[in-house]
Scaffold this active site. Sequence first.
Site, PDB file in Angstrom:
ATOM      1  N   ILE A 132       0.708  -1.390   0.045  1.00 46.08           N
ATOM      2  CA  ILE A 132       0.022  -0.102   0.173  1.00 46.08           C
ATOM      3  C   ILE A 132       0.932   1.293  -0.057  1.00 46.08           C
ATOM      4  O   ILE A 132       0.689   2.182  -0.461  1.00 46.08           O
ATOM      5  CB  ILE A 132      -0.894  -0.025   1.360  1.00 46.08           C
ATOM      6  CG1 ILE A 132      -1.894  -1.273   1.217  1.00 46.08           C
ATOM      7  CG2 ILE A 132      -1.971   1.162   1.193  1.00 46.08           C
ATOM      8  CD1 ILE A 132      -2.694  -1.324   2.273  1.00 46.08           C
ATOM      9  N   SER A 168      11.526  -5.321   6.249  1.00 46.79           N
ATOM     10  CA  SER A 168      11.505  -6.566   6.915  1.00 46.79           C
ATOM     11  C   SER A 168      10.341  -7.561   6.066  1.00 46.79           C
ATOM     12  O   SER A 168      10.378  -8.783   6.330  1.00 46.79           O
ATOM     13  CB  SER A 168      10.821  -6.545   8.328  1.00 46.79           C
ATOM     14  OG  SER A 168       9.415  -6.005   8.080  1.00 46.79           O
ATOM     15  N   PHE A 189       2.403   3.205   7.921  1.00 44.50           N
ATOM     16  CA  PHE A 189       1.931   1.934   7.415  1.00 44.50           C
ATOM     17  C   PHE A 189       2.830   0.747   8.049  1.00 44.50           C
ATOM     18  O   PHE A 189       2.429  -0.460   8.131  1.00 44.50           O
ATOM     19  CB  PHE A 189       2.321   1.742   5.990  1.00 44.50           C
ATOM     20  CG  PHE A 189       1.262   2.432   5.031  1.00 44.50           C
ATOM     21  CD1 PHE A 189       0.070   2.091   4.983  1.00 44.50           C
ATOM     22  CD2 PHE A 189       1.734   3.438   4.295  1.00 44.50           C
ATOM     23  CE1 PHE A 189      -1.143   2.955   4.062  1.00 44.50           C
ATOM     24  CE2 PHE A 189       0.931   4.380   3.574  1.00 44.50           C
ATOM     25  CZ  PHE A 189      -0.425   3.868   3.466  1.00 44.50           C
ATOM     26  N   LYS A 202       1.339  -7.821   9.206  1.00 47.34           N
ATOM     27  CA  LYS A 202      -0.069  -7.878   8.867  1.00 47.34           C
ATOM     28  C   LYS A 202      -0.578  -9.316   8.697  1.00 47.34           C
ATOM     29  O   LYS A 202      -1.740  -9.226   8.152  1.00 47.34           O
ATOM     30  CB  LYS A 202      -0.162  -6.923   7.608  1.00 47.34           C
ATOM     31  CG  LYS A 202       0.633  -7.309   6.610  1.00 47.34           C
ATOM     32  CD  LYS A 202       0.345  -6.557   5.390  1.00 47.34           C
ATOM     33  CE  LYS A 202       1.078  -7.213   4.034  1.00 47.34           C
ATOM     34  NZ  LYS A 202       0.603  -6.441   2.888  1.00 47.34           N
ATOM     35  N   SER A 212      -8.397  -0.632   9.685  1.00 46.72           N
ATOM     36  CA  SER A 212      -8.757  -1.911   8.824  1.00 46.72           C
ATOM     37  C   SER A 212     -10.358  -2.146   9.229  1.00 46.72           C
ATOM     38  O   SER A 212     -10.725  -1.839  10.359  1.00 46.72           O
ATOM     39  CB  SER A 212      -8.047  -3.203   9.215  1.00 46.72           C
ATOM     40  OG  SER A 212      -8.521  -4.262   8.702  1.00 46.72           O
ATOM     41  N   TYR A 240      -3.349  -8.998  15.466  1.00 49.72           N
ATOM     42  CA  TYR A 240      -3.403  -8.205  14.491  1.00 49.72           C
ATOM     43  C   TYR A 240      -4.455  -7.250  14.441  1.00 49.72           C
ATOM     44  O   TYR A 240      -4.229  -5.974  14.489  1.00 49.72           O
ATOM     45  CB  TYR A 240      -3.258  -8.844  12.957  1.00 49.72           C
ATOM     46  CG  TYR A 240      -3.722  -8.040  11.904  1.00 49.72           C
ATOM     47  CD1 TYR A 240      -2.477  -7.229  11.385  1.00 49.72           C
ATOM     48  CD2 TYR A 240      -4.947  -8.040  11.456  1.00 49.72           C
ATOM     49  CE1 TYR A 240      -2.918  -6.218  10.218  1.00 49.72           C
ATOM     50  CE2 TYR A 240      -5.210  -7.109  10.397  1.00 49.72           C
ATOM     51  CZ  TYR A 240      -4.219  -6.155   9.739  1.00 49.72           C
ATOM     52  OH  TYR A 240      -4.521  -5.302   8.955  1.00 49.72           O
ATOM     53  N   LYS A 257      -4.791  -2.942  15.414  1.00 52.78           N
ATOM     54  CA  LYS A 257      -5.440  -1.824  14.640  1.00 52.78           C
ATOM     55  C   LYS A 257      -6.573  -0.996  15.672  1.00 52.78           C
ATOM     56  O   LYS A 257      -6.502   0.066  15.632  1.00 52.78           O
ATOM     57  CB  LYS A 257      -6.239  -2.570  13.592  1.00 52.78           C
ATOM     58  CG  LYS A 257      -5.471  -3.104  12.595  1.00 52.78           C
ATOM     59  CD  LYS A 257      -4.428  -1.906  11.780  1.00 52.78           C
ATOM     60  CE  LYS A 257      -3.678  -2.480  10.829  1.00 52.78           C
ATOM     61  NZ  LYS A 257      -2.687  -1.649  10.423  1.00 52.78           N
ATOM     62  N   ASN A 288      -1.623 -15.444   1.937  1.00 59.04           N
ATOM     63  CA  ASN A 288      -2.962 -15.736   2.529  1.00 59.04           C
ATOM     64  C   ASN A 288      -4.126 -15.223   1.899  1.00 59.04           C
ATOM     65  O   ASN A 288      -5.277 -15.632   2.142  1.00 59.04           O
ATOM     66  CB  ASN A 288      -2.919 -14.866   4.043  1.00 59.04           C
ATOM     67  CG  ASN A 288      -1.544 -15.481   4.972  1.00 59.04           C
ATOM     68  OD1 ASN A 288      -1.776 -16.744   5.393  1.00 59.04           O
ATOM     69  ND2 ASN A 288      -0.869 -14.757   5.429  1.00 59.04           N
ATOM     70  N   ASP A 293     -12.873 -16.187   9.495  1.00 59.99           N
ATOM     71  CA  ASP A 293     -13.349 -15.389   8.399  1.00 59.99           C
ATOM     72  C   ASP A 293     -15.072 -14.889   8.710  1.00 59.99           C
ATOM     73  O   ASP A 293     -15.891 -15.712   9.515  1.00 59.99           O
ATOM     74  CB  ASP A 293     -13.578 -16.415   7.220  1.00 59.99           C
ATOM     75  CG  ASP A 293     -12.425 -16.307   6.324  1.00 59.99           C
ATOM     76  OD1 ASP A 293     -11.545 -15.412   6.581  1.00 59.99           O
ATOM     77  OD2 ASP A 293     -12.181 -17.110   5.590  1.00 59.99           O
TER      78      ASP A 293
HETATM   79  N1  UFG Z   1     -10.075 -16.816   0.441  1.00 64.53           N
HETATM   80  C1  UFG Z   1     -10.278 -18.040  -0.044  1.00 64.53           C
HETATM   81  N2  UFG Z   1      -9.276 -18.523  -0.458  1.00 64.53           N
HETATM   82  C2  UFG Z   1      -7.896 -18.286  -0.331  1.00 64.53           C
HETATM   83  C3  UFG Z   1      -7.534 -16.852   0.427  1.00 64.53           C
HETATM   84  C4  UFG Z   1      -8.973 -16.383   0.706  1.00 64.53           C
HETATM   85  O1  UFG Z   1     -11.325 -18.505  -0.103  1.00 64.53           O
HETATM   86  O2  UFG Z   1      -6.790 -18.963  -0.590  1.00 64.53           O
HETATM   87  C5  UFG Z   1     -11.286 -16.207   1.008  1.00 64.53           C
HETATM   88  C6  UFG Z   1     -11.409 -16.020   2.190  1.00 64.53           C
HETATM   89  O3  UFG Z   1     -12.211 -16.969   3.032  1.00 64.53           O
HETATM   90  C7  UFG Z   1     -12.381 -14.645   2.498  1.00 64.53           C
HETATM   91  C8  UFG Z   1     -12.044 -13.957   1.089  1.00 64.53           C
HETATM   92  O4  UFG Z   1     -11.447 -14.576   0.283  1.00 64.53           O
HETATM   93  O5  UFG Z   1     -13.764 -14.926   2.304  1.00 64.53           O
HETATM   94  C9  UFG Z   1     -10.821 -12.855   1.473  1.00 64.53           C
HETATM   95  O6  UFG Z   1      -9.798 -13.246   2.058  1.00 64.53           O
HETATM   96  P1  UFG Z   1      -8.618 -12.235   2.269  1.00 64.53           P
HETATM   97  O7  UFG Z   1      -7.663 -13.347   3.148  1.00 64.53           O
HETATM   98  O8  UFG Z   1      -8.010 -11.793   0.755  1.00 64.53           O
HETATM   99  O9  UFG Z   1      -9.179 -11.278   3.043  1.00 64.53           O
HETATM  100  P2  UFG Z   1      -9.727 -11.104   4.567  1.00 64.53           P
HETATM  101  O10 UFG Z   1     -11.274 -10.471   4.062  1.00 64.53           O
HETATM  102  O11 UFG Z   1      -9.763 -12.437   5.328  1.00 64.53           O
HETATM  103  O12 UFG Z   1      -8.879  -9.920   5.195  1.00 64.53           O
HETATM  104  C10 UFG Z   1      -8.946  -8.917   5.614  1.00 64.53           C
HETATM  105  C11 UFG Z   1      -7.915  -7.751   5.526  1.00 64.53           C
HETATM  106  C12 UFG Z   1      -7.062  -8.283   6.599  1.00 64.53           C
HETATM  107  C13 UFG Z   1      -7.777  -8.253   7.818  1.00 64.53           C
HETATM  108  C14 UFG Z   1      -8.875  -9.486   7.814  1.00 64.53           C
HETATM  109  C15 UFG Z   1      -9.407  -9.771   8.991  1.00 64.53           C
HETATM  110  O13 UFG Z   1      -7.173  -8.070   4.178  1.00 64.53           O
HETATM  111  O14 UFG Z   1      -6.155  -7.050   6.818  1.00 64.53           O
HETATM  112  O15 UFG Z   1      -9.779  -9.181   6.634  1.00 64.53           O
HETATM  113  O16 UFG Z   1      -9.967 -11.075   9.126  1.00 64.53           O
HETATM  114  F1  UFG Z   1      -6.920  -8.555   9.000  1.00 64.53           F
END
Ligand code: UFG
Length: 354
Positions: free
Chosen positions: A14, A36, A83, A87, A127, A152, A156, A214, A314
Amino acid sequence: MAKRVLVSGGAGYIGSHVTVELINAGYEVVVADNMSNCDLTCFEGVKKITGKEDIPFEKMDCCDDAAVNALFSKYRIDAVIHFAAFKAVGESVAEPIKYYRNNLDSFLNILEAAKTHGGCNVLFSSSATVYGETDRLPVTEQSPRQPATSPYGNTKQICEDILRDVVKATASCDAMEPGTDRNGTVKGIALRYFNPIGAHPSALIGELPRGVPNNLVPFITQTAIGKRECLSIFGNDYPTPDGTCQRDYIDIVDLAKAHVAAVGRMLDGKMKESYEIFNVGTGRPVSVLELVNAFEKVNNLKLNYKFAPRRPGDVTAIWADPTLANRELGWKAGRSIEDTLAAAWAWEKHLAGK
Ligand code: UFG
């Protein structure tokens, strides 16, 4: 004289996009990063995109209070965008001390220096995770925060509160610092990002996840390029229209422009309160399956994916009510999800040298 903005963590995903937009908007920028979680790829990309070779870069750790102080002594800083933080949600559960130490110390050092060097405007990268699971959608800035489900997420929330308290405590500083035009006040904005995705349209900067991603979009692009065998879609039995989770995916360049708008609001004295919070999202829910389908369609390819069990932690669905940011910041997310996903794919191909 152009105002100077310190971007801590400015070599990251970002931060690099924000640095580009700040420079495009005419600001002087100082980038500080301990590298890092990144290398110089994006910083070099920023120089290419902006045509500015001499962007000041300080390799330093914001947890080092002497280094942060020295930075504020070296440059006159008008605003900070902070930033610099770890994370990875899962890692934070396994290593909470590392997360609390890093994410809180670095922000405290920035705030302390901001205050002692005569006052400053501080923008904190928060966030949507602070809202947690809720069925009252979309969320506004007034929606209650839920107890964080990871260290994490907790950092925030805590950093938002620290900023609020510091702003409140310095609000009454009206004595001018001798020899300066500053009076020691700290003003703050927290931007609550929804799900930032995509890359700069030049494909010169983008997300550089270390190891197995992730997040959804880097996993999709790495699967499409052949680095990963198959995308697992975590859960197709959620109470949503197609059973997969819904998120508010915000284009990274749109997100970066929200920072420019927020910094301008602080520097131009347009804030209505000394501490303000804005949602930065599109207001449009998109399911995992819809995102995958849009990626396949716009990039004309087939993605190998399967349904897998839900991922612990999630939330079912979350998206923003961005009305406040639209009105007060004069900012609105503009790019289509298709353009964003095309840019994400162009970046992955750029990384692969294709
Ligand atoms: N997902 C998949 N497969 C993957 C990765 C993600 O199906 O391999 C799904 C997740 O289950 C979710 C969606 O895609 O439904 C989004 O997932 P992300 O990991 O991309 O994003 P998140 O909504 O989990 O993450 C956000 C922010 C983080 C924060 C987090 C809190 O990006 O900074 O929410 O849970 F910490």
